[in-house]
Design an enzyme around this catalytic site. Sequence first.
Site, mmCIF file in Angstrom:
data_model
loop_
_atom_site.group_PDB
_atom_site.id
_atom_site.type_symbol
_atom_site.label_atom_id
_atom_site.label_comp_id
_atom_site.label_asym_id
_atom_site.label_seq_id
_atom_site.Cartn_x
_atom_site.Cartn_y
_atom_site.Cartn_z
ATOM 1 N N HIS A 139 -50.751 55.410 41.396
ATOM 2 C CA HIS A 139 -49.835 55.295 42.413
ATOM 3 C C HIS A 139 -50.069 54.456 43.609
ATOM 4 C CE1 HIS A 139 -49.512 59.028 39.899
ATOM 5 N NE2 HIS A 139 -48.155 58.926 40.161
ATOM 6 N N LYS A 166 -49.016 54.901 32.939
ATOM 7 C CA LYS A 166 -48.133 55.194 33.818
ATOM 8 C C LYS A 166 -48.444 54.607 35.258
ATOM 9 C CE LYS A 166 -45.966 58.364 36.949
ATOM 10 N NZ LYS A 166 -46.042 59.801 37.642
ATOM 11 N N LYS A 310 -21.224 39.284 52.721
ATOM 12 C CA LYS A 310 -20.099 38.521 51.894
ATOM 13 C C LYS A 310 -19.940 37.146 52.525
ATOM 14 C CE LYS A 310 -17.215 42.766 52.057
ATOM 15 N NZ LYS A 310 -15.950 43.368 52.191
ATOM 16 N N ASP A 348 -10.544 41.760 48.662
ATOM 17 C CA ASP A 348 -10.637 42.525 49.699
ATOM 18 C C ASP A 348 -9.171 42.481 50.087
ATOM 19 O OD1 ASP A 348 -13.025 43.882 49.820
ATOM 20 O OD2 ASP A 348 -13.942 42.363 51.166
#
Length: 524
Positions: A139, A166, A310, A348
């Site tokens: 981890h 893992k 955007k 939009d």
Amino acid sequence: MEIAVESMASGVGMRKNQTLICAPLMADTVDQVVNLMHKSKATGADIVEIRLDHLKSFDPQSDIQKLMKECPLPTLFTYRPIWEGGQYDGDENTRFNALQLCMKLGADHIDIELKAAHEFNKFLNGDKPEKCKVIVSSHNYDSTPSSEELGNLVARIQAAGADIVKFATTAVDITDVARVFQITVHCQVPIIAMVMGERGLMSRILCPKFGGYLTFGTLEAGKVSAPGQPTIEQLLNLYNFRLIDSDTKVFGIIGKPVSHSKSPKLYNRAFREDGFNGVFLHLLVDDLPKFFDTYSSPDFSGFSCTIPHKEVALSRCDEVDPVAKSIGAVNCVIRRPNDGKLFGCNTDYIGAISAIEDGLRENGASGPVSPLAGKLFVVIGAGGAGKALAYGAKEKGARVVIANRTYERAKELTDIIGGQALSLADLESFHPESGMILANTTSIGMQPKIEETPVPKEALKHYELVFDAVYTPKITRLLGEAQEVGAKIVTGVEMFIGQAYEQYERFTGLPAPKQLFKEIMGDH
């Protein structure tokens, strides 16, 4: 031993992958864990992770026996020490004894940390039941290493005797996840590879696409064993987890913030009902060019763009629809399957303008021309959505006013499309006429800051109709106060549904299920 997963209808159609959903169980007592085991099975988990380190009192012999006897699902036992992010703070010999007992009593899997694997193997001295698969885990709570370092990590985990590899890393940027997908798809042994945090969410949902052994899903939102875990319910019913396979096309909403977006709810339900092999994700993106450069395969097929991306999205597209070019912003990006080039458009303005027109017609406007013709149309915000609405209103014959926190941004926009520029502070005293239209395109008033509003209540009495692009909450403070002074209101939900129609058709090549979209958002 591979856990058998039968083909099943889990409320969302047939199962198309073998990736397991594992419920991490953390509780103070064994009885509470047993209760959670049964809840996990009822919720749709395939396997449970029993976190022994969370038990407040623990008698290995009797408790493990009881847990094994009562469990209705395959098991994974983890006894995580503090030094690897767990709760156990005792000596290693006691911990190893408990894990060995789990193996002897019939556990399907146990998890041992890479740092302790060598010592644990010495402790076992070859006494390992065939049935039990050993997961060796690592981890990293700070970052996601380079591809080379991850490859070396996997080799070390395999060399430590892992039946299943893992590792969990932490996403500093959403592009970190791409390296983990690369490792997962090329790994020769079963692998569990997760990227923690909101920017790593994609790793937890797309693991069936890349061949991951399991993903973690919680029983309750917020009760996680690692940052960023979705719930089992979200995996199954929001993201259609069982239907994801190697051919699944990936779509998503790119924004910052983005977790509030209802787009995945809308598109994934429609994908499922149309039998379209796609999944739609929340994508928390900091650097848009880097995101597009990293996820450049045809499988990453299309994106909705929201605040603040955007305008940057427009500059990164290879081809832009003329209307979007005029607006200066795109909210929809499609990767063309034939050449991989990015095409941008703007839906939009269609969604918002048609919703506002419908609102005016409900208020009594009629006739062949748009009810916006000749109206004074005040737009709050000069970003991508503000540009779209200003452009759309002007196209319909309205006179446009742009108000923005910084006057200079408003002026830049009015210089391009015409109209009057104001600072946001000016709106309080701005009422040259009555019957005006007000459209908020900023995030002011969006959860969690629902007490905020861009315009004082007193000023709203001069408007015939008030629209708010924010749709979480549906009735913002701005809309609530507009209603109180007698204005007609149009919510962001109507715009959201309207702009989604065209996007869905561009994503899938199928007609938009308009009635379904309305039903899905009806309870919002």
